[in-house]
Design a protein around this motif. Structure first.
Motif: not given
Length: 174
Positions: A10-13, A47, A49, A83, A91-93, A95
């Motif tokens: 998962l993208r960390r947001v 997201g 960085e 998602s 995009w799977d996040q 948050e």
């Protein structure tokens, strides 16, 4: 999602629930890059960085997307996994939503999104503007807002204050 951290992949947001002195929330107005009719409202954020912390990402994203740097970052209010399709990909996040307060002066000085130098090219193609919303306006809005239960969450926040621990919201898959 575990309470300890995001699921693998998962993208960390980090997102910001930014309130002004009148308890209005700042939302950005987004749309699909090639379809202005497919639009929605959402909180500032994005997201992480590199080795950035969620707190650092929240403040950086807020500055890039709104120009606001005069904030007090508060606790994590909510966490959710979501998602959704956007700009030709899924995009799977994971948050985290941070509470932040800003001054009346900073709130009044919010520029148009197009003038924000920190926006990525994709953001320039997909963010149409921003505005401050009262809880009542948000509750009666017919537009799509993410997270989908934001009006109720904001009402509870304003009535009860921040939760003692982050509330895990239902997973949203669009």
């Amino acid at each position: 999602m575990s309470a300890e951290g995001p699921q693998a992949g998962l993208r960390r947001v980090a997102r910001v629930v930014l309130l002004d002195p009148q308890d209005r929330i700042l939302l950005l107005h987004g749309h699909e890059p090639d379809d202005l009719e497919d639009d929605w409202w959402f909180t500032p954020g994005g997201g992480l960085e590199g080795a950035e912390t969620r707190e650092e990402a929240a403040l950086r994203e807020l500055a890039e997307e709104t120009g606001i740097t005069d904030v007090e970052l508060g606790p994590v209010l909510w966490k959710r996994v979501c998602s959704f399709p956007f700009a030709g990909r899924r995009w799977d996040q994971d948050e985290w939503y941070f509470l932040a307060r800003t001054t009346q002066k900073a709130a009044a000085e919010v520029e148009t999104v197009a003038a924000m130098p920190g926006l990525t090219e994709l953001e320039r193609q997909s963010v149409a503007g921003l505005r401050w919303w009262t809880c009542g306006e948000l509750s009666s809005a017919h537009e799509t807002v993410y997270p989908t239960k934001l009006a109720g969450l904001l009402s509870a926040l304003l009535d009860e204050g921040p939760p003692s621990a982050p509330v895990v919201l239902d997973t949203e898959i669009v």
